[in-house]
Design an enzyme around this catalytic site. Structure first.
Site, PDB file in Angstrom:
ATOM      1  N   SER A  69      -1.017 -11.994 -24.394  1.00  0.00           N
ATOM      2  CA  SER A  69       0.288 -11.644 -25.192  1.00  0.00           C
ATOM      3  C   SER A  69       0.052 -10.905 -26.449  1.00  0.00           C
ATOM      4  O   SER A  69       0.928 -10.494 -27.155  1.00  0.00           O
ATOM      5  CB  SER A  69       1.269 -12.747 -25.178  1.00  0.00           C
ATOM      6  OG  SER A  69       1.856 -12.740 -24.104  1.00  0.00           O
ATOM      7  N   LYS A  84       6.110 -13.693 -34.943  1.00  0.00           N
ATOM      8  CA  LYS A  84       6.975 -13.782 -33.395  1.00  0.00           C
ATOM      9  C   LYS A  84       7.819 -14.895 -33.398  1.00  0.00           C
ATOM     10  O   LYS A  84       7.763 -15.838 -33.936  1.00  0.00           O
ATOM     11  CB  LYS A  84       5.725 -13.970 -32.462  1.00  0.00           C
ATOM     12  CG  LYS A  84       6.255 -13.939 -30.693  1.00  0.00           C
ATOM     13  CD  LYS A  84       5.092 -14.130 -29.930  1.00  0.00           C
ATOM     14  CE  LYS A  84       5.249 -14.121 -28.585  1.00  0.00           C
ATOM     15  NZ  LYS A  84       3.981 -14.243 -27.741  1.00  0.00           N
ATOM     16  N   SER A  87       3.702 -10.860 -24.228  1.00  0.00           N
ATOM     17  CA  SER A  87       4.955 -11.146 -24.717  1.00  0.00           C
ATOM     18  C   SER A  87       5.016 -10.714 -26.080  1.00  0.00           C
ATOM     19  O   SER A  87       6.457 -10.845 -26.502  1.00  0.00           O
ATOM     20  CB  SER A  87       5.396 -12.488 -24.261  1.00  0.00           C
ATOM     21  OG  SER A  87       4.342 -13.232 -25.114  1.00  0.00           O
TER      22      SER A  87
HETATM   23  N1  GLN Z   1       2.048 -12.151 -19.265  1.00  0.00           N
HETATM   24  C1  GLN Z   1       1.371 -13.302 -19.312  1.00  0.00           C
HETATM   25  C2  GLN Z   1       2.330 -14.406 -18.939  1.00  0.00           C
HETATM   26  O1  GLN Z   1       3.375 -13.975 -18.686  1.00  0.00           O
HETATM   27  C3  GLN Z   1       0.776 -13.693 -20.555  1.00  0.00           C
HETATM   28  C4  GLN Z   1       1.894 -14.370 -21.571  1.00  0.00           C
HETATM   29  C5  GLN Z   1       1.299 -15.046 -23.038  1.00  0.00           C
HETATM   30  O2  GLN Z   1       0.004 -14.687 -23.288  1.00  0.00           O
HETATM   31  N2  GLN Z   1       2.121 -15.615 -23.744  1.00  0.00           N
HETATM   32  O3  GLN Z   1       2.129 -15.570 -18.869  1.00  0.00           O
END
Ligand code: GLN
Length: 477
Positions: free
Chosen positions: A177, A78, A153
């Site tokens: 994410s 990532k 994400s």
């Molecule tokens: N969707 C969650 C957020 O926007 C999780 C994001 C993540 O785990 N990096 O914070």
């Protein structure tokens, strides 16, 4: 259909002379090209990966014992994980042109076992999001239906594995994410215990929540990758000192598990029927296999999201203050003095969602509101932890949907941040508490979109969780 779904298959093909690392990399590069419209990759390390593969093949030809445990493992990572001398931008304009000065500890350890890195994959800006739509590179698309989001994400990581462009991918999981995109794309997603894998070289979002996680096709590969990456690290004082068990050797699970699920989760008004049905049918299969599965009360479910978004935005507002136009990446060409350099660089460099969170986080930490929001959310975090610990005194695992529904259409929630936040309801608990969680693909909804269900385990019980996960995967077939 993937050419290889596990490292064991790859290594077997190499051993019998049917495959080589170079052949593998060529195959994956051709897949990356063929799936380019999915926009999973931000950068492809084509020449380097080929060159690395040739070196490994030569070493293997000389002495087949002289290669590491990840020989034949082609990985992507990532765009929030540093790889020395390569770009890293967190999907943001603010890091445009920035090159990593060092590699993340996780990356170093993978390379030391002869994994090959094939590229850097797309994600929501600074890992803030649930769809990949906040990336400066544009959204990644779900390979099961390119009009739908891949989740986020770590959407690029999920699609990279889903579309067979690498064997596994590193993501990061602050609030789901890794697990939610895994569920949306039909691959396995794993978040370790907080502190199990060093965060050194992972761009910070919410430091008390962030963990590097793994997206792959199998529990076996997940276990081996975890085994290689986990362990103490002088560069991260929050990395646990606990010894690392040989997870990949501990995958048999022959006892009867006690599994809890939350009545409030399965009855939650946001839950789609397709997901509820999938949970119920998995519960039935587990019971048939002799495991004990019971509904328990968990009255805090609706407090999880507000508390999470107060705490993570607070941490993010601090973590992101380092991007000031002076030390890293983007500097506004329109700035005229120091203040306008800060203001214009940050205004032009960050996207809307990141700015929203920086402002929210700054607000909840401000002197007049600290007690009302930040302190209160910390107390909620403690209550949730205590209640979770209490449940684990009686049960081995907690079963939970990964998300209230399957992947939605691109753009559907893009203008409604609250709706987007609420969809994280089932994943953030693991991060609030710091426990490990494994999301497995269990089937599809009526429209053919993948469905994932996760299991959580107590802190540092990844060996038990992965062994049980392998067992569950075999039940699902
Ligand atoms: N969707 C969650 C957020 O926007 C999780 C994001 C993540 O785990 N990096 O914070």
């Amino acid at each position: 259909m993937s050419k290889y779904s596990t490292l064991q298959q790859v290594q077997e093909a190499i051993r019998t002379g049917k495959e080589s690392c170079e052949g593998l990399v060529r195959y994956y590069l051709s897949r990356i090209e063929a799936t380019e419209e999915l926009n999973a990759y931000v950068e492809v390390y084509a020449d380097e990966a080929l060159e690395h593969a040739r070196r490994l093949d030569a070493r293997y030809r000389q002495d087949s014992e002289a290669v590491g445990r990840l020989f034949g493992m082609v990985l992507s990572h990532k765009d929030v994980i540093c790889y020395k001398d390569h770009g890293v931008t967190a999907g943001s304009r603010i890091l445009e042109g920035f090159t990593s000065l060092f590699s993340a500890t996780a990356i170093e350890r993978l390379l030391a076992e002869d994994a090959i890195l094939i590229g850097r994959v797309n994600c929501d800006e600074f890992a803030m999001g649930s769809t990949n739509e906040t990336s400066v590179y544009g959204p990644t698309r779900n390979a099961a239906d390119p009009d739908r989001v891949p989740g986020g994400s770590s959407g690029g990581s999920a699609v990279a594995v889903q579309s067979d462009t690498c064997l596994a991918s590193l993501g990061s999981d602050t609030g789901g994410s890794v697990r939610q995109p895994a569920a949306f794309c039909g691959v396995a997603g794993f978040k370790p215990t907080y502190g199990r894998i060093s965060r050194y070289g992972l761009l910070a979002y919410g430091s008390s929540f962030d963990q590097i996680g793994i997206l792959s096709n199998s529990v076996e590969d997940t276990a081996l990758l975890l085994e290689v990456m986990a362990g103490p690290d002088d560069y991260d004082s929050t990395a646990s000192q606990l010894p690392v068990p040989p997870y990949s050797q501990l995958l048999s699970f022959d006892k009867k598990a006690r599994v809890a699920y939350f009545n409030t989760a399965l009855e939650h008004p946001s839950l789609d029927d397709s997901i509820r049905t999938a949970c119920q049918s998995l519960i039935g299969q587990l019971r048939e296999a002799g495991h004990e599965v019971e509904g328990v009360d968990f009255e805090y479910l609706d407090y999880i999201i507000p508390a999470y978004y107060v705490l993570t935005t607070a941490e993010a507002s601090t973590n992101l203050s380092r991007y000031d136009g002076i030390r890293y990446g983007y500097r506004s060409p329109n700035a005229t003095d120091l203040m306008s350099t800060y203001k214009k660089s940050r205004t032009e460099g960050f996207g809307t969602e990141v700015k929203r969170r920086i402002m929210l986080g700054t607000f909840v930490l401000s002197s007049g509101y600290y007690d009302a929001y930040y302190s209160k959310a910390q107390k909620v975090r403690r209550l949730i932890k205590d209640k979770t610990d209490e449940i684990f005194r009686e049960y081995d695992f907690i079963l939970m949907p990964a998300a209230p529904g399957t992947a939605w259409k691109l753009g559907d929630k893009a203008d409604d941040p609250v709706a987007m936040y609420l969809a994280d309801i089932f994943t953030v608990q693991a991060n609030m508490v710091g426990i490990p969680a494994l999301c497995l693909p269990v089937g599809q909804d009526a429209e053919g979109m993948p469905v994932g269900i996760q299991f959580m385990a107590p802190m540092f019980e990844e060996a038990k969780l992965l062994a049980f996960g392998k067992n569950v995967a075999s039940l699902i077939g």
